[in-house]
Design a protein around this motif. Structure first.
Motif, PDB file in Angstrom:
ATOM      1  N   PHE A  56      41.560  53.924  34.749  1.00  0.00           N
ATOM      2  CA  PHE A  56      42.106  53.284  33.548  1.00  0.00           C
ATOM      3  C   PHE A  56      43.557  52.904  33.810  1.00  0.00           C
ATOM      4  O   PHE A  56      44.394  53.766  34.021  1.00  0.00           O
ATOM      5  CB  PHE A  56      41.988  54.246  32.357  1.00  0.00           C
ATOM      6  N   TRP A  57      43.835  51.608  33.794  1.00  0.00           N
ATOM      7  CA  TRP A  57      45.192  51.113  33.980  1.00  0.00           C
ATOM      8  C   TRP A  57      45.865  50.940  32.626  1.00  0.00           C
ATOM      9  O   TRP A  57      45.304  50.304  31.723  1.00  0.00           O
ATOM     10  CB  TRP A  57      45.178  49.767  34.712  1.00  0.00           C
ATOM     11  N   THR A  96      51.100  45.288  34.158  1.00  0.00           N
ATOM     12  CA  THR A  96      49.699  45.702  34.111  1.00  0.00           C
ATOM     13  C   THR A  96      48.775  44.498  34.185  1.00  0.00           C
ATOM     14  O   THR A  96      47.796  44.485  34.947  1.00  0.00           O
ATOM     15  CB  THR A  96      49.415  46.502  32.830  1.00  0.00           C
ATOM     16  N   LEU A  97      49.082  43.463  33.409  1.00  0.00           N
ATOM     17  CA  LEU A  97      48.241  42.277  33.419  1.00  0.00           C
ATOM     18  C   LEU A  97      48.345  41.539  34.748  1.00  0.00           C
ATOM     19  O   LEU A  97      47.343  41.037  35.277  1.00  0.00           O
ATOM     20  CB  LEU A  97      48.620  41.349  32.258  1.00  0.00           C
ATOM     21  N   SER A  98      49.535  41.484  35.301  1.00  0.00           N
ATOM     22  CA  SER A  98      49.699  40.835  36.607  1.00  0.00           C
ATOM     23  C   SER A  98      48.897  41.562  37.685  1.00  0.00           C
ATOM     24  O   SER A  98      48.261  40.942  38.538  1.00  0.00           O
ATOM     25  CB  SER A  98      51.182  40.804  36.999  1.00  0.00           C
ATOM     26  N   ALA A  99      48.939  42.893  37.640  1.00  0.00           N
ATOM     27  CA  ALA A  99      48.175  43.688  38.602  1.00  0.00           C
ATOM     28  C   ALA A  99      46.678  43.468  38.424  1.00  0.00           C
ATOM     29  O   ALA A  99      45.917  43.411  39.402  1.00  0.00           O
ATOM     30  CB  ALA A  99      48.515  45.166  38.442  1.00  0.00           C
ATOM     31  N   TYR A 100      46.256  43.334  37.181  1.00  0.00           N
ATOM     32  CA  TYR A 100      44.833  43.102  36.905  1.00  0.00           C
ATOM     33  C   TYR A 100      44.384  41.768  37.482  1.00  0.00           C
ATOM     34  O   TYR A 100      43.314  41.665  38.107  1.00  0.00           O
ATOM     35  CB  TYR A 100      44.579  43.150  35.399  1.00  0.00           C
ATOM     36  N   LYS A 101      45.210  40.744  37.293  1.00  0.00           N
ATOM     37  CA  LYS A 101      44.863  39.422  37.821  1.00  0.00           C
ATOM     38  C   LYS A 101      44.741  39.456  39.343  1.00  0.00           C
ATOM     39  O   LYS A 101      43.806  38.880  39.919  1.00  0.00           O
ATOM     40  CB  LYS A 101      45.922  38.405  37.393  1.00  0.00           C
TER      41      LYS A 101
END
Length: 468
Positions: A56-57, A96-101
């Motif tokens: 879970f990020w 977090t969103l950048s890492a997810y992408k």
């Protein structure tokens, strides 16, 4: 830290957003595909799998991170041998969103990811997740315990894409002590711009040299607030039904109400009733807790910090988010972040395990713990009925305003909020227009029109990057 995360959210670059969107599987503008991904597996997907480990990020720090760890530990203890969740802190919402992408491209995506509200359109367009609604339907369950106005933000065509988690909403904050001293009734806070002006004239204090020692009103020129005023007027912030009937192509910045708002704000500064504050919410918050501003705007997430910082100096009261016009029939929009179950590259056991964790975090007892530990608004109606939550609210009666305000806000596309791929850029553009008009004296309509036109390119670029 809440403010830092929020400020970081505004800086999300279009290049990063569109590049990642283009790398994901193509999406269509048909909202029947909202959330994308596969069907939700049944509970039996965990049978015979042993202990399924999921990642879970998240972007929770400080007391919020501690509360999340506490809940994760409870879940792991309850599901020992079946599901184990591993918390992985990814710094800010933006990071977090950048890492997810990046992870979508590398095939190393987490199982659950926390994404801030204005990342919702991208997450839908990425088609990398399993909609929460799919799990609810598979379980023959219901979302009836979720506050309708909270579920509304993350829903398209009445289908819930992600599970709301850390939720906030805006309030009017008052220096109750200053109100009483000025002969005003803090139990009857200002409800409109005109009423704020009238109160501010009584609340503004000057010393013997004519220097203002207490301004009647002061708040950050923060783009989120402009979105709130739009929804309070029951107006949609972007076209295509606030981005819910299709991808938005225009942000409606240069409206008559927005011109009226910025004209009012500039007059408040010129009259000496409000200080010159920029878009930094920390500066405005500090002005309020220092007692140099008697009325301000902030989210419910600031209540705890405000109460602590003002202790021994003055009392605090709260009021509903004010409206531009007395006849405005809408209400504010929720903020915060939600939880997305990742489907891309995941087997049924991991999808199901992820849902079990998300479901646990959304139940009334978990939400009561989360609310009372962090100050975020509980997404569960049942949480507010628990003894621990009732005691918490009783000790902080200022929070009751938020509960009543949420329950009294009509659910509409306006109050659901705008879903737009370039929403981070739109929020920044609103701030630039607000500062130009209030601080630099630019004609409000011209400032708003300039920023509205400047957004056309980023919005078009994003939409083209995800078009099927």
């Amino acid at each position: 830290m809440r403010t830092t995360l929020r400020r970081m959210a505004i800086g999300l670059s279009l290049a990063a957003l569109t590049a990642a969107a283009g790398a994901c599987s193509s999406a269509t503008a048909n909202n029947a595909d909202a959330g994308g991904g596969t069907d939700a597996p049944a509970a039996s997907a965990l049978d015979g799998k042993g202990e399924v480990s999921i990642d879970f990020w998240h972007a929770m720090t400080g007391k919020n991170g501690e509360a999340l760890t506490q809940l994760a530990d409870q879940f792991n203890a309850k599901n020992k041998g079946r599901v184990k969740v591993n918390l992985q802190f990814k710094n800010t919402y933006d990071d977090t969103l950048s890492a997810y992408k990046a992870a979508l491209n590398s095939g190393q995506a987490p199982d659950v990811v926390q994404v801030y509200d204005i990342g919702t359109r991208f997450m839908i367009d990425s088609k990398s997740t399993v909609p929460v609604q799919s799990f609810v339907d598979a379980d023959k369950s219901t979302t009836s315990d979720i506050q309708p106005n909270i579920a509304g933000y993350y829903s398209v065509d009445n289908k819930l894409n992600s599970m709301p988690f850390n939720t906030s909403m805006p309030l009017l904050y008052l220096n109750k002590t200053a109100f009483t001293k000025a002969g005003l009734d803090p139990a009857n806070p200002p409800k409109t711009l005109d009423e704020i002006t009238a109160a501010a004239r009584k609340l503004t204090v000057k010393d013997a040299n004519g220097r203002v020692t207490q301004y009647g009103f002061g708040a950050a020129l923060y783009g989120w607030f402009l979105e709130q005023w739009t929804a309070a007027g029951n107006q949609e912030y972007c076209d295509q039904g606030n981005g819910r009937d299709g991808r938005g192509t225009t942000v409606k910045l240069a409206t008559d109400d927005h011109v009226k708002l910025l004209t009012w704000w500039k007059k408040m500064v010129d009259e000496g009733l409000a200080p010159k504050l920029d878009s930094n919410t920390t500066t405005a918050d500090n002005a309020f807790t220092a007692g140099t501003v008697a009325i301000t705007l902030e989210s419910t997430g600031s209540l705890g910090g405000f109460l602590k910082s003002s202790e021994g100096k003055f009392e605090i009261a709260t009021g509903n988010y004010p409206k531009i016009n007395a006849t405005d029939a809408g209400g504010p929009i929720i903020g915060g972040a939600s939880l997305w179950v990742v489907g891309k590259g995941k087997d049924d056991a991991h999808k199901r395990a992820s849902w079990e964790f998300v479901k646990f975090l959304s139940d009334k007892d978990s939400q009561a713990t989360w609310h009372t530990s962090t100050g975020y608004f509980p997404i569960s109606k049942g949480a507010l009925e628990t003894d621990v939550d009732k005691q918490w609210v009783a000790q902080r009666p200022q929070f009751q305003t938020a509960i009543t305000q949420l329950q009294n806000t009509p659910l509409s596309k306006a109050t659901q909020g705008c879903l737009l791929g370039a929403m981070p850029q739109a929020r920044k553009a609103a701030e630039q227009a607000m500062q130009a008009a209030v601080l630099s004296g630019t004609d409000p309509r011209a400032a708003l029109e300039q920023q509205q036109e400047a957004l056309a390119g980023p919005i078009k670029d994003y939409n083209q990057s995800v078009a099927g």
